[in-house]
Design an enzyme around this catalytic site. Sequence first.
Site, mmCIF file in Angstrom:
data_model
loop_
_atom_site.group_PDB
_atom_site.id
_atom_site.type_symbol
_atom_site.label_atom_id
_atom_site.label_comp_id
_atom_site.label_asym_id
_atom_site.label_seq_id
_atom_site.Cartn_x
_atom_site.Cartn_y
_atom_site.Cartn_z
ATOM 1 N N GLU A 165 0.834 -1.212 0.000
ATOM 2 C CA GLU A 165 0.000 0.000 0.000
ATOM 3 C C GLU A 165 0.867 1.260 0.000
ATOM 4 O OE1 GLU A 165 -2.847 -0.732 -0.785
ATOM 5 O OE2 GLU A 165 -2.826 -2.821 -0.162
ATOM 6 N N TYR A 219 -1.396 -8.263 -10.820
ATOM 7 C CA TYR A 219 -0.431 -8.076 -9.740
ATOM 8 C C TYR A 219 0.887 -8.797 -10.036
ATOM 9 C CZ TYR A 219 -4.081 -6.286 -6.534
ATOM 10 O OH TYR A 219 -5.064 -5.549 -5.924
#
Length: 633
Positions: free
Chosen positions: A331, A414
Amino acid sequence: MRRLVSSLALLLATAACTTATSEPVVSTAIPEPMVSPILSGPEALDTLTYAEPQKARVTHVALDLGLDFAAQRVGGSATLSLLVQPGEETLVLDSNGLHIARVTDASGRALAYEVGENVEKGGKGAPLSIALDGARSIRIDYTAPADAAALQWLTPEQTSGKVNPFLFSQGQAILNRTWIPTQDSPGIRQTWEARITAPKPLDVVMSGVRQGEPEDLGDGRRVFRFVMDKPVPPYLIALAAGDIDFKAIGPRTGVWAEPSVLPRAYAEVADTEEMVVAAEELYGEYRWGRYDMIVLPPAFPYGGMENPVMTFLTPTFIAGDRSNNGLVAHELAHSWSGNLVTNAVWGDSWLNEGVTTYFENRIVEAVYGKQRAEQEAALMYANIVETLGEVGEDAPGTALSTEGEYELGSAIAYDKGAFFLRTVERIVGRERFDAWLQQWFDNHAFQPATSELFLEDMMENLVASDAEAERLTLREWIFEPGLPANVAKPDPAAFAEVDAAVGHYADHGMMPSGWSGWTAAEQIRFLDNLPAELSHDQLAALAAALGLSATGNNEILFLWLEMALENRYDPAVPQAEEFLASVGRAKFVRPLFGVLWGEGEWGRPIATRIYAKTRESYHSVTRAGVDRILDGE
């Protein structure tokens, strides 16, 4: 380079956080305003928005909203600053279920508007068309519905403290149009500010810099104010409100959580300041001022959400040993890839997630060492191989850049994205690659991007020769399905001991002697590679020998429950029921319901019974996934 840059400056004064402080409240000098460019060209056409930003676009959103926990509604006004091309007099916004009371210009003059036909598929909602009649700033008075998909209202019983309610939002990918009337597209970046009222004693945090202390209104409510002076994609406007406390980690980092959760949350994320330093050393200045986090109640549907200055985190990552805080690194990395430079369309989501996953692994290497980074990379590679084995090497959705629906959590966006960059780094060398990636962030800061733009930048600023371009196979990586032959595979020695232990178990039923000393990644690798079919005696022996039922790591507990349910192991059902009733993270919830549903007459009654009890506790994102499973889709 296919960019249309606005020369219009915003007139609103905003504030940014640049000072080092242990307090969560900061306000500083007025910065220069920004207006982000809009990309042109077919590859930048977002089919999930009704907006026509080349004609009229939103540049700033000012929210003035009240939180009504009794009615579970958010209501008030949104004032939008606009950039309108000459001759254009219609603004088109995105909305989904919003109750519009009126639309006015800056002087309060009523403006005509129309809500078009609603498109339920994919949550696109309905266009909100407004006749501007010369207006360049408009105010929309509205209320978001109680079932707004972006918002989750929790009763006190659904929180750790059991006394006060809780609210959080989750806007990615196109859910924010259910509570904010704006142009809800990642390519239409907007600055914003907010005035939020909430009942005492609740605190409010947002993905903007909090301005001063909350103001007591004297009627049992307080006002909180926030500013985001940098243009961001609208899905990054986020809000949470509840009984939460704050604890500083470093001069620009800290964590919020419910009081009973805060000590464990703080211990788990205590390395965050070190991570920020490592990230800056890799790819340049952290440009958002503070990096704070909030650990939300378990109903939060994702592992984390990279909302600027306030990352939202699931409590399910807390393991007591920081073994899962690659999540925090991920994040944080989004502060560059995703928040600083954003995919213009959701079919290019790998530009956010793949680049971030690569960056995450580099942060992990810098902070925790190469062995952990290599092990986590090997788990990513295994995800790619498993996915390609399930859907096929030639499946169109296995290209990085797709025209299909955006699916969060894809091993392609991803992990294949990360291995693309890992492969490029291996071929050109880390020093050259790092210099190129930093210039990508610097030269495209606060702007949207497309796969074509990314490829063009690589060819202009990284690739040294035609021969090197041929070795890199950049276009194949980005636009073709499957995994190119030049992929930089992980070091097979990363899990040599674990893979040998898997073989010993498969051949002789031998339990791994080093289990208790293994890393979480090693334990995950072992469980993930056990034979698919295990007897009940084998499952009981594994649980007893390895302590699987009592693990404090939810990633490992999930793998145990998945394995047990796939083999119809009745003793695991009560624990699975307890787990599904206590977490809302889609990564865990959807697969477990999928396993139960796939087990026919044994599992379907169990799934139906559990879901009847838990469905209302899940966020709309998680519910939608489980609904599809139980509906047979």
